[in-house]
Design a protein around this motif. Structure first.
Motif, short mmCIF file in Angstrom:
data_model
loop_
_atom_site.label_atom_id
_atom_site.label_comp_id
_atom_site.label_asym_id
_atom_site.label_seq_id
_atom_site.Cartn_x
_atom_site.Cartn_y
_atom_site.Cartn_z
N LEU A 21 0.86 -1.18 0.00
CA LEU A 21 0.00 0.00 0.00
C LEU A 21 0.90 1.23 0.00
O LEU A 21 1.92 1.27 0.69
N ASN A 22 0.53 2.21 -0.78
CA ASN A 22 1.30 3.44 -0.88
C ASN A 22 0.63 4.54 -0.08
O ASN A 22 -0.59 4.68 -0.12
N VAL A 23 1.43 5.32 0.61
CA VAL A 23 0.92 6.39 1.46
C VAL A 23 1.47 7.72 0.97
O VAL A 23 2.67 7.83 0.68
N THR A 24 0.60 8.71 0.86
CA THR A 24 1.00 10.07 0.52
C THR A 24 0.64 10.98 1.68
O THR A 24 -0.52 10.99 2.12
N SER A 36 1.29 4.60 11.02
CA SER A 36 1.09 3.22 11.45
C SER A 36 -0.06 2.64 10.65
O SER A 36 -0.92 3.37 10.15
N PHE A 37 -0.05 1.32 10.52
CA PHE A 37 -1.07 0.61 9.77
C PHE A 37 -1.79 -0.37 10.69
O PHE A 37 -1.17 -0.94 11.59
N VAL A 63 -7.96 -1.78 5.98
CA VAL A 63 -6.67 -1.37 6.54
C VAL A 63 -6.71 0.14 6.70
O VAL A 63 -7.09 0.86 5.78
N THR A 64 -6.32 0.59 7.89
CA THR A 64 -6.31 2.02 8.20
C THR A 64 -4.87 2.47 8.38
O THR A 64 -4.09 1.82 9.07
N VAL A 65 -4.53 3.59 7.76
CA VAL A 65 -3.24 4.24 8.00
C VAL A 65 -3.51 5.46 8.86
O VAL A 65 -4.49 6.19 8.64
N THR A 66 -2.66 5.66 9.89
CA THR A 66 -2.81 6.79 10.81
C THR A 66 -1.48 7.50 10.93
O THR A 66 -0.44 6.86 11.15
N THR A 73 -6.19 9.99 9.23
CA THR A 73 -6.37 8.60 8.80
C THR A 73 -6.92 8.52 7.38
O THR A 73 -7.53 9.47 6.88
N ASP A 74 -6.71 7.36 6.77
CA ASP A 74 -7.35 7.00 5.52
C ASP A 74 -7.45 5.48 5.51
O ASP A 74 -6.75 4.81 6.28
#
Length: 87
Positions: A21-24, A36-37, A63-66, A73-74
């Motif tokens: 998963l890519n995070v921006t 964190s995931f 899956v949540t990214v914080t 979050t997203d």
């Protein structure tokens, strides 16, 4: 920091497969880019600290990214299916 986004938003994986998963992070020059995931259901899919999702069993999870800074979050949806016979 003004926010975070995760991609791809919808993921279809077969049991045993993985996906990055890519995070921006916005803005791109944020001082603290730590995130964190978390998987809502680790019996369906797990996610490591680098955002690599591993499909465990058939089902759907989120899956949540914080972000560490600001708590933005997203989420991404993970749909896991059994491999088809003969693959």
């Amino acid at each position: 920091m003004t926010g975070v986004s995760i991609s791809p938003k919808n993921n279809n994986l077969e049991v045993g497969n993985t996906r990055q998963l890519n995070v921006t992070i916005e803005p791109s020059n944020a001082d603290n880019e730590s995130v964190s995931f978390e998987s809502d259901d680790e019996s369906v899919a797990t996610v490591d600290s680098d955002g690599i999702v591993t499909a465990v069993s058939e089902g759907t999870t989120t899956v949540t990214v914080t972000t560490e800074d600001g708590g933005f979050t997203d989420t991404a949806t993970i749909n896991v299916t059994e491999p088809e016979e003969g693959d």
